[in-house]
Design an enzyme around this catalytic site. Structure first.
Site, PDB file in Angstrom:
ATOM      1  N   LYS A   1       0.845  -1.202   0.000  1.00 34.39           N
ATOM      2  CA  LYS A   1       0.000   0.000   0.000  1.00 34.39           C
ATOM      3  C   LYS A   1       0.879   1.249   0.000  1.00 34.39           C
ATOM      4  CE  LYS A   1      -1.894   2.890   2.723  1.00 34.39           C
ATOM      5  NZ  LYS A   1      -1.780   4.096   1.863  1.00 34.39           N
TER       6      LYS A   1
ATOM      7  N   CYS B   1      13.365  10.449   7.687  1.00 36.78           N
ATOM      8  CA  CYS B   1      13.354   9.896   9.042  1.00 36.78           C
ATOM      9  C   CYS B   1      14.735  10.064   9.658  1.00 36.78           C
ATOM     10  CB  CYS B   1      12.970   8.426   8.992  1.00 36.78           C
ATOM     11  SG  CYS B   1      13.952   7.491   7.807  1.00 36.78           S
TER      12      CYS B   1
ATOM     13  N   GLU C   1       9.941  15.224  16.141  1.00 35.77           N
ATOM     14  CA  GLU C   1      10.306  15.112  14.730  1.00 35.77           C
ATOM     15  C   GLU C   1       9.496  16.149  13.940  1.00 35.77           C
ATOM     16  OE1 GLU C   1       8.789  11.774  12.342  1.00 35.77           O
ATOM     17  OE2 GLU C   1      10.838  11.497  11.615  1.00 35.77           O
TER      18      GLU C   1
ATOM     19  N   GLY D   1       6.599   4.530   8.509  1.00 34.51           N
ATOM     20  CA  GLY D   1       5.794   5.743   8.618  1.00 34.51           C
ATOM     21  C   GLY D   1       5.946   6.377   9.982  1.00 34.51           C
ATOM     22  N   SER D   2       4.931   7.119  10.369  1.00 33.65           N
ATOM     23  CA  SER D   2       5.004   7.913  11.600  1.00 33.65           C
ATOM     24  C   SER D   2       4.783   7.040  12.833  1.00 33.65           C
ATOM     25  CB  SER D   2       3.932   9.000  11.553  1.00 33.65           C
ATOM     26  OG  SER D   2       2.657   8.396  11.543  1.00 33.65           O
TER      27      SER D   2
ATOM     28  N   GLU E   1       9.418   0.734  10.855  1.00 30.84           N
ATOM     29  CA  GLU E   1      10.461   1.742  10.592  1.00 30.84           C
ATOM     30  C   GLU E   1       9.807   3.090  10.828  1.00 30.84           C
ATOM     31  OE1 GLU E   1      13.512   1.178  10.066  1.00 30.84           O
ATOM     32  OE2 GLU E   1      13.594  -0.908   9.428  1.00 30.84           O
TER      33      GLU E   1
ATOM     34  N   GLY F   1       2.203   4.059  13.331  1.00 31.69           N
ATOM     35  CA  GLY F   1       2.923   2.826  13.698  1.00 31.69           C
ATOM     36  C   GLY F   1       2.318   2.174  14.919  1.00 31.69           C
TER      37      GLY F   1
HETATM   38  P1  NAD Z   1       2.136   8.120   8.037  1.00 32.11           P
HETATM   39  O1  NAD Z   1       2.326   7.271   9.233  1.00 32.11           O
HETATM   40  O2  NAD Z   1       1.132   9.202   8.075  1.00 32.11           O
HETATM   41  O3  NAD Z   1       1.698   7.182   6.789  1.00 32.11           O
HETATM   42  C1  NAD Z   1       2.452   6.046   6.420  1.00 32.11           C
HETATM   43  C2  NAD Z   1       1.552   5.083   5.665  1.00 32.11           C
HETATM   44  O4  NAD Z   1       0.547   4.597   6.571  1.00 32.11           O
HETATM   45  C3  NAD Z   1       0.788   5.717   4.498  1.00 32.11           C
HETATM   46  O5  NAD Z   1       0.736   4.795   3.434  1.00 32.11           O
HETATM   47  C4  NAD Z   1      -0.605   5.944   5.080  1.00 32.11           C
HETATM   48  O6  NAD Z   1      -1.629   5.967   4.129  1.00 32.11           O
HETATM   49  C5  NAD Z   1      -0.741   4.718   5.973  1.00 32.11           C
HETATM   50  N1  NAD Z   1      -1.735   4.862   7.046  1.00 32.11           N
HETATM   51  C6  NAD Z   1      -2.267   6.007   7.570  1.00 32.11           C
HETATM   52  N2  NAD Z   1      -3.128   5.709   8.565  1.00 32.11           N
HETATM   53  C7  NAD Z   1      -3.145   4.358   8.676  1.00 32.11           C
HETATM   54  C8  NAD Z   1      -3.816   3.447   9.540  1.00 32.11           C
HETATM   55  N3  NAD Z   1      -4.665   3.873  10.478  1.00 32.11           N
HETATM   56  N4  NAD Z   1      -3.565   2.130   9.402  1.00 32.11           N
HETATM   57  C9  NAD Z   1      -2.682   1.678   8.482  1.00 32.11           C
HETATM   58  N5  NAD Z   1      -2.026   2.489   7.614  1.00 32.11           N
HETATM   59  C10 NAD Z   1      -2.257   3.815   7.712  1.00 32.11           C
HETATM   60  O7  NAD Z   1       3.578   8.654   7.648  1.00 32.11           O
HETATM   61  P2  NAD Z   1       3.977   9.630   6.472  1.00 32.11           P
HETATM   62  O8  NAD Z   1       3.561  11.016   6.801  1.00 32.11           O
HETATM   63  O9  NAD Z   1       3.534   9.043   5.163  1.00 32.11           O
HETATM   64  O10 NAD Z   1       5.580   9.511   6.526  1.00 32.11           O
HETATM   65  C11 NAD Z   1       6.369  10.257   7.395  1.00 32.11           C
HETATM   66  C12 NAD Z   1       6.826   9.420   8.571  1.00 32.11           C
HETATM   67  O11 NAD Z   1       7.480   8.234   8.120  1.00 32.11           O
HETATM   68  C13 NAD Z   1       7.850  10.139   9.427  1.00 32.11           C
HETATM   69  O12 NAD Z   1       7.553   9.963  10.787  1.00 32.11           O
HETATM   70  C14 NAD Z   1       9.157   9.452   9.063  1.00 32.11           C
HETATM   71  O13 NAD Z   1      10.152   9.544  10.067  1.00 32.11           O
HETATM   72  C15 NAD Z   1       8.707   8.062   8.813  1.00 32.11           C
HETATM   73  N6  NAD Z   1       9.678   7.333   7.985  1.00 32.11           N
HETATM   74  C16 NAD Z   1      10.481   6.416   8.581  1.00 32.11           C
HETATM   75  C17 NAD Z   1      11.448   5.753   7.823  1.00 32.11           C
HETATM   76  C18 NAD Z   1      12.381   4.744   8.457  1.00 32.11           C
HETATM   77  O14 NAD Z   1      13.017   4.013   7.713  1.00 32.11           O
HETATM   78  N7  NAD Z   1      12.493   4.671   9.775  1.00 32.11           N
HETATM   79  C19 NAD Z   1      11.569   6.025   6.457  1.00 32.11           C
HETATM   80  C20 NAD Z   1      10.728   6.966   5.888  1.00 32.11           C
HETATM   81  C21 NAD Z   1       9.780   7.624   6.669  1.00 32.11           C
END
Ligand code: NAD
Length: 476
Positions: free
Chosen positions: A174, A282, A379, A226-227, A248, A231
């Site tokens: 996704k 990140c 962050e 993601g966030s 991650e 997470g």
């Molecule tokens: P986000 O958590 O908002 O979204 C990530 C993904 O989760 C998207 O595809 C989103 O549609 C999906 N999502 C949203 N709500 C959900 C739910 N309730 N259930 C399941 N999936 C859902 O993050 P973002 O704004 O897309 O990305 C930024 C974040 O990602 C930052 O915190 C960054 O540090 C982190 N990140 C971490 C790494 C790493 O390797 N550690 C790499 C890249 C980004």
């Protein structure tokens, strides 16, 4: 409107209720629209992955490696188009979009090699006890859900897809709703290569689609990038089914500069660590710890370097830094500028959104930031650097480790023995000495503390998609 979802080897229209509008962040204008996948379509994708699992597991290592090399080659063939799309949808400067493409391609090539080595890993285990033999089998973990963000869409997805497919897993990916078009390339490449239907499925959508996938009872594992907020929700969904998970998550990483550094070189590393991808990393090194003896020389030069950066539309100008990728991110960063003003932080550069179309902000430097500041602890995910001074090595380590995150760090020092010592003491998943953001597919990626669970890349990335089985036989 496009048909964005790749399910069981076919492209289909979304039947979900969310309409996703895709924007160019350099002018804020929309350029595509698509309907999200519905929960029923997520069901179909997971079912297709389940049907494809048994035959895909038994495909020979050589054949699996051939598919993976095909992905690497096809990415190369579509280079110009995919670089242009990342520039248009992410706002990445051309050189950054090129590096992302090369990184994704190298990841598939690397895991092709590891796939070929898999049969040799299934070997006998020497036993101290007589009368028994035992052997190891590394099996695919099964059907895997992959949820990714928007900041490095080609790369983050490659870091999950390539090892999962190498291990013999089937997947449902996704992508983020902010960048829902880029990973369609992986479905198109799967089609070109004749990857069996159902091995790779792609369902686009927002939180609803993500939640339908992360809570699906047909998965054997979920890997999420993601966030921390999302997470945590994804982790709860996995806990409800006692299912393995890789997370991650975010970071608030330190860059530690000792006073034996060359000032200009240190400034270059600091700037790269906070302005690459407009700070939407990140791994952004967003907390600068600078030793007393060099601070007065370094901070004015850092200020000048940040102010001199060319910020603009990568499609029409030569730029060092593009816009933030989404309006939501732009509003979030602007909110931190307001907080900094309320907290009375001392700003040496930036601290404002740019007065032009698109989602631009200035590269920003706050100095002498108290540890109690929200900007020091949270962050931000933008080009916003917070600086503090330190005296001793022990103080630098203590300040760097004083974070709920633990993703990466950079140590800058001419004294390599000291740099290695500090690297060993930092509570993070990856340390760069005298370099920044240098990620190699052979080394691991992932964090300690609040930055996640598990590791990607290298052999560790592959292990995340494998299950260890032992077969023990009585000889008697
Ligand atoms: P986000 O958590 O908002 O979204 C990530 C993904 O989760 C998207 O595809 C989103 O549609 C999906 N999502 C949203 N709500 C959900 C739910 N309730 N259930 C399941 N999936 C859902 O993050 P973002 O704004 O897309 O990305 C930024 C974040 O990602 C930052 O915190 C960054 O540090 C982190 N990140 C971490 C790494 C790493 O390797 N550690 C790499 C890249 C980004």
């Amino acid at each position: 409107m496009t048909t964005p979802h790749y399910i069981d080897g076919r492209w289909v229209e979304g039947q979900g209720s969310d309409c996703i509008v895709v924007h160019n962040p350099s002018d804020g204008q929309p350029f595509a629209e698509l309907m999200a996948a519905s929960s029923a379509q997520v069901d179909q994708a997971v079912a297709a992955a389940r049907r494809a699992l048994a035959p895909w597991k038994t495909v020979s290592a050589t054949e699996r490696a051939t598919y993976l090399r095909g992905f690497a080659e096809q990415l190369g063939q579509r280079r110009d188009e995919l670089i242009a799309l990342q520039m248009r949808n992410n706002g990445k400067p051309r050189h950054e979009a090129e590096i992302d493409l090369d990184d994704a391609s190298a990841t598939f090539a690397y895991y092709a090699d590891l796939a070929e080595q898999l049969p040799a890993k299934n070997r006998d285990v020497p036993l101290a006890a007589p009368g028994f033999t035992a052997r190891t089998r590394l099996e695919p973990v099964g059907v895997v859900g992959l949820i990714v963000p928007w900041n490095f869409p080609l790369v983050t997805s490659a870091w999950k897809l390539a090892p999962a497919l190498a291990a013999g897993c089937t997947v449902v990916l996704k992508p983020s709703e902010i960048t829902p078009l880029i990973e369609q390339a992986y479905g198109q490449i799967a089609e070109v290569l004749g990857l069996p239907a159902g091995v790779l499925n792609i369902v686009g959508g927002k939180a609803e689609t993500g939640a339908a996938l992360s809570g699906h009872n047909g998965l054997d594992k979920l890997s999420f990038t993601g966030s921390n907020g999302v997470g945590s929700q994804v982790m709860r969904a996995a806990a409800a089914q006692c299912r393995p998970i890789t997370l991650e998550l975010g970071g608030k990483s330190a860059i530690v500069v000792f006073d034996d550094c060359d000032v200009d070189q240190a400034v270059e590393w600091i700037v790269a660590g906070i302005t690459w991808n407009a700070g939407q990393m990140c791994s952004a090194t967003s907390r600068l710890l600078v030793q007393e003896g060099i601070a007065d020389a370094l901070l004015p030069r850092l200020q000048a370097a940040l102010v001199a950066l060319r910020v603009g539309n990568p499609l029409t100008e030569e730029v060092d830094m593009g816009p933030l990728t989404s309006q939501a991110q732009w509003l979030k960063v602007a909110g931190y500028f307001a907080t900094a003003r309320e907290e009375g932080l001392k700003c040496l550069a930036g601290g404002t959104a740019l007065d032009r179309d698109g989602w631009f902000v200035s590269p920003t430097l706050y100095v002498d930031v108290p540890v109690s500041s929200r900007l020091w602890g949270e962050e931000i995910f933008g080009p916003v650097l917070c600086a503090r001074r330190f005296g001793s090595e022990a103080e630098a380590i203590a300040q760097a480790n004083d974070s709920r995150f633990g993703l990466v760090a950079t140590v800058c020092s001419a004294d390599l023995e000291r740099a290695e010592r500090v690297a060993d003491a930092l509570e993070v998943g990856h340390v760069w000495i005298n370099s920044v953001q240098a990620v190699f597919v052979e080394t691991s990626w992932g964090g300690t503390k609040g930055s996640g669970i598990g590791r990607e890349l290298g052999p560790w990335g592959l292990s995340g998609y494998q299950s260890v089985k032992h077969v023990t036989r009585c000889l008697g």
